[in-house]
Design a protein around this motif. Structure first.
Motif, PDB file in Angstrom:
ATOM      1  N   ILE A  77      -6.535   0.727  40.594  1.00 53.08           N
ATOM      2  CA  ILE A  77      -6.747   0.229  41.922  1.00 53.08           C
ATOM      3  C   ILE A  77      -8.291   0.893  41.770  1.00 53.08           C
ATOM      4  N   ASN A  78      -9.351  -0.310  42.872  1.00 47.50           N
ATOM      5  CA  ASN A  78      -9.901   0.299  43.232  1.00 47.50           C
ATOM      6  C   ASN A  78     -10.831   1.501  43.814  1.00 47.50           C
ATOM      7  N   VAL A 124      -9.354  -0.888  25.928  1.00 48.76           N
ATOM      8  CA  VAL A 124      -9.447  -0.491  27.094  1.00 48.76           C
ATOM      9  C   VAL A 124      -7.954  -0.252  27.131  1.00 48.76           C
ATOM     10  N   ILE A 125      -7.667   2.105  27.981  1.00 53.42           N
ATOM     11  CA  ILE A 125      -7.205   2.571  28.268  1.00 53.42           C
ATOM     12  C   ILE A 125      -6.437   2.152  29.587  1.00 53.42           C
ATOM     13  N   ASP A 126      -5.375   1.196  29.502  1.00 53.08           N
ATOM     14  CA  ASP A 126      -4.611   0.531  31.007  1.00 53.08           C
ATOM     15  C   ASP A 126      -3.564   1.334  31.496  1.00 53.08           C
ATOM     16  N   THR A 127      -3.774   1.553  32.776  1.00 51.05           N
ATOM     17  CA  THR A 127      -3.543   2.590  33.629  1.00 51.05           C
ATOM     18  C   THR A 127      -2.876   1.575  34.845  1.00 51.05           C
ATOM     19  N   GLU A 128      -3.553   0.447  34.661  1.00 46.47           N
ATOM     20  CA  GLU A 128      -2.778  -0.221  35.923  1.00 46.47           C
ATOM     21  C   GLU A 128      -1.593  -0.883  36.104  1.00 46.47           C
ATOM     22  N   LEU A 157     -15.347   2.323  33.257  1.00 40.93           N
ATOM     23  CA  LEU A 157     -14.122   1.650  34.018  1.00 40.93           C
ATOM     24  C   LEU A 157     -14.130   0.202  34.220  1.00 40.93           C
ATOM     25  N   MET A 158     -13.225  -0.406  34.243  1.00 46.43           N
ATOM     26  CA  MET A 158     -12.949  -1.270  34.375  1.00 46.43           C
ATOM     27  C   MET A 158     -11.983  -1.621  35.640  1.00 46.43           C
ATOM     28  N   LEU A 159     -12.264  -2.081  37.475  1.00 49.33           N
ATOM     29  CA  LEU A 159     -11.670  -2.005  37.915  1.00 49.33           C
ATOM     30  C   LEU A 159     -10.923  -3.580  37.922  1.00 49.33           C
ATOM     31  N   VAL A 177      -2.867   8.717  35.258  1.00 48.43           N
ATOM     32  CA  VAL A 177      -3.951   9.478  35.113  1.00 48.43           C
ATOM     33  C   VAL A 177      -4.644  10.285  33.710  1.00 48.43           C
ATOM     34  N   THR A 178      -3.059  11.172  34.402  1.00 50.10           N
ATOM     35  CA  THR A 178      -3.078  12.079  33.054  1.00 50.10           C
ATOM     36  C   THR A 178      -2.884  11.252  30.872  1.00 50.10           C
TER      37      THR A 178
END
Length: 256
Positions: free
Chosen positions: A77-78, A43-47, A94-96, A53-54
């Motif tokens: 976020i979704n 999981v590449i976690d941007t939450e 994607l995991m939302l 994102v970059t």
């Protein structure tokens, strides 16, 4: 050029269990190290944390060098704009987070698809299409895209089947930490009521034929979830592994 096969999605369809790990440290060297370790999905976690994102782009490029590993990107976020950006960068799964209703699940599916089935913006020169070299990408992209939705509150759990059975949803991830908080037990994902809710959710998803996933740092509970039928189970977090390893060294040599 062919559209790359999504191995993670294929594994879900085959019913093959996939072992995962969380990547929260925003540097592709960390992501590459995790990919080299033999996990099926990362999981590449941007939450949560510092990853943006970059930061996800070089992480995706790092995982791509290890054919056995699959990247799963978690947007903050979704949101259809964030979803579009991650997809254009080449994320196939994607995991939302924090999906609360069937309407939100349907909106997520639309964001994954090009018109007329959805509302994903069309761009030609993207990494997703191999910079325009994947023939007829806009018609073929959907075949290899995978959508995982997070159910992580008591309210969402009450609507589990409604969310999970939306056409275009490939799996449901159960979030123990947020679920425990929403149930009145913050910081206690091991509470018997929370454990019962998680185990019940795994059984409910199995009954409707939707793959389930979870992150747990308890090895015994991870094995229990796998035995109950989770299709994708994450068992570690990069920052925690780093901290525990460093603390172990201090404990071993602190009095030397």
């Amino acid at each position: 050029m062919e559209n790359p096969v999504n191995r993670f999605k294929a594994g879900l369809r085959e019913g093959r269990h996939q072992l995962g790990v969380w990547n929260a440290i925003p540097h592709p060297t960390v992501t590459e190290c995790l990919a080299a370790c033999g996990f099926d999905w990362i999981v590449i976690d941007t939450e949560h944390g510092a990853m943006e994102v970059t930061d996800a782009l070089p992480a995706l490029q790092a995982v791509a060098g290890y054919p056995a590993a699959s990247a799963v990107v978690r947007p903050a976020i979704n949101d259809w704009v964030l979803i579009k950006r991650h997809l254009d960068q080449g994320a196939q799964t994607l995991m939302l987070p924090y999906v609360q209703s069937r309407d939100e699940a349907e909106a997520a599916v639309r964001a994954m698809r090009y018109p007329p089935r959805g509302l994903r913006g069309v761009a030609g020169m993207t990494r997703a299409s191999r910079y325009g070299l994947v023939e007829d990408y806009s018609h073929r992209a959907e075949d290899e895209l995978c959508l995982i939705l997070q159910v992580e509150t008591a309210a969402a759990l009450d609507r589990l089947e409604e969310i999970a059975t939306v056409e275009g949803v490939d799996g449901i991830f159960i979030g123990p930490a947020d679920l425990s908080a929403s149930m009145g037990y913050p910081g206690q994902p091991e509470h018997p009521a929370v454990v019962a809710a998680i185990e019940g959710a795994i059984a409910r998803l199995k009954a409707v034929g939707v793959p389930s996933g979870i992150l747990t740092l308890d090895p015994d509970f991870a094995r229990r979830c796998i035995a109950l039928g989770t299709g994708f189970t994450a068992v570690g977090v990069d920052m925690l592994s780093l901290r525990n390893g460093a603390m172990g060294l201090v404990e071993a040599f602190g009095n030397a």
